[in-house]
Design an enzyme around this catalytic site. Structure first.
Site, mmCIF file in Angstrom:
data_model
loop_
_atom_site.group_PDB
_atom_site.id
_atom_site.type_symbol
_atom_site.label_atom_id
_atom_site.label_comp_id
_atom_site.label_asym_id
_atom_site.label_seq_id
_atom_site.Cartn_x
_atom_site.Cartn_y
_atom_site.Cartn_z
ATOM 1 N N VAL A 46 0.828 -1.206 0.000
ATOM 2 C CA VAL A 46 0.000 0.000 0.000
ATOM 3 C C VAL A 46 0.865 1.260 0.000
ATOM 4 C CG1 VAL A 46 -1.673 1.343 1.346
ATOM 5 C CG2 VAL A 46 -1.980 -1.120 1.079
ATOM 6 N N GLU A 47 1.901 1.266 0.814
ATOM 7 C CA GLU A 47 2.724 2.469 0.965
ATOM 8 C C GLU A 47 3.512 2.817 -0.302
ATOM 9 O OE1 GLU A 47 3.053 4.834 3.210
ATOM 10 O OE2 GLU A 47 1.648 3.990 4.639
#
Length: 152
Positions: A46-47
């Site tokens: 996600v990051e």
């Protein structure tokens, strides 16, 4: 017909395995402590989507998208000498920061993950902030657990 279904299934699985890699898993596992390494893999996905040199609009750096000030603070607090531009150091500091947040919020992983994204002050001020981010991590975590059920 069966061959077509098998081929289609294999193509779908190949897509998922390439889209949800285990890149850097050994580093994550070695530093994950009580947090499931597959959850950390979902967090990385996600990051930064595993982009080692990612830089966000806000200035977060690396695979774990650490703000330089946060990385410096947690490194000093834990007596670590790190270079957050190094993938290994970025992962180690990111995981240590996540552990700090989990402890800060008395084990509330959801709150800790939201604080990882938005910062503790912003999450405390607005309980609805980063809920979409949290949902995405949870979805990716389920996908990682299904794809890599044998990995621990």
């Amino acid at each position: 017909m069966k061959i077509i279904l098998v081929v289609l299934f294999l193509l779908i699985m190949a897509f998922f395995y390439s889209y949800f890699p285990l890149r850097y898993y050994s580093i994550v596992k070695d530093n994950s402590g009580s947090v499931d390494p597959l959850l950390i893999m979902a967090l990385i996905k996600v990051e930064s989507d595993f982009r080692e040199h990612a830089v966000s609009r806000a200035g977060a750096i690396g695979i774990m998208q650490l703000m330089p000030e946060t990385a410096a603070w947690i490194s000093e607090k834990l007596n670590l000498v790190v270079d957050i531009n190094s993938v290994v150091d970025n992962i180690v500091v990111g995981i240590r920061y996540l552990h700090y947040l989990i402890d800060l919020y008395d084990g509330d992983l959801d709150f800790a993950l939201r604080a990882y994204n938005a910062g503790p002050a912003r999450v405390a001020a607005d309980n609805n902030i980063s809920k979409k981010y949290l949902s995405k991590i949870k979805l990716y975590y389920v996908i990682y657990k299904v794809l890599y059920f044998w990995v621990r």
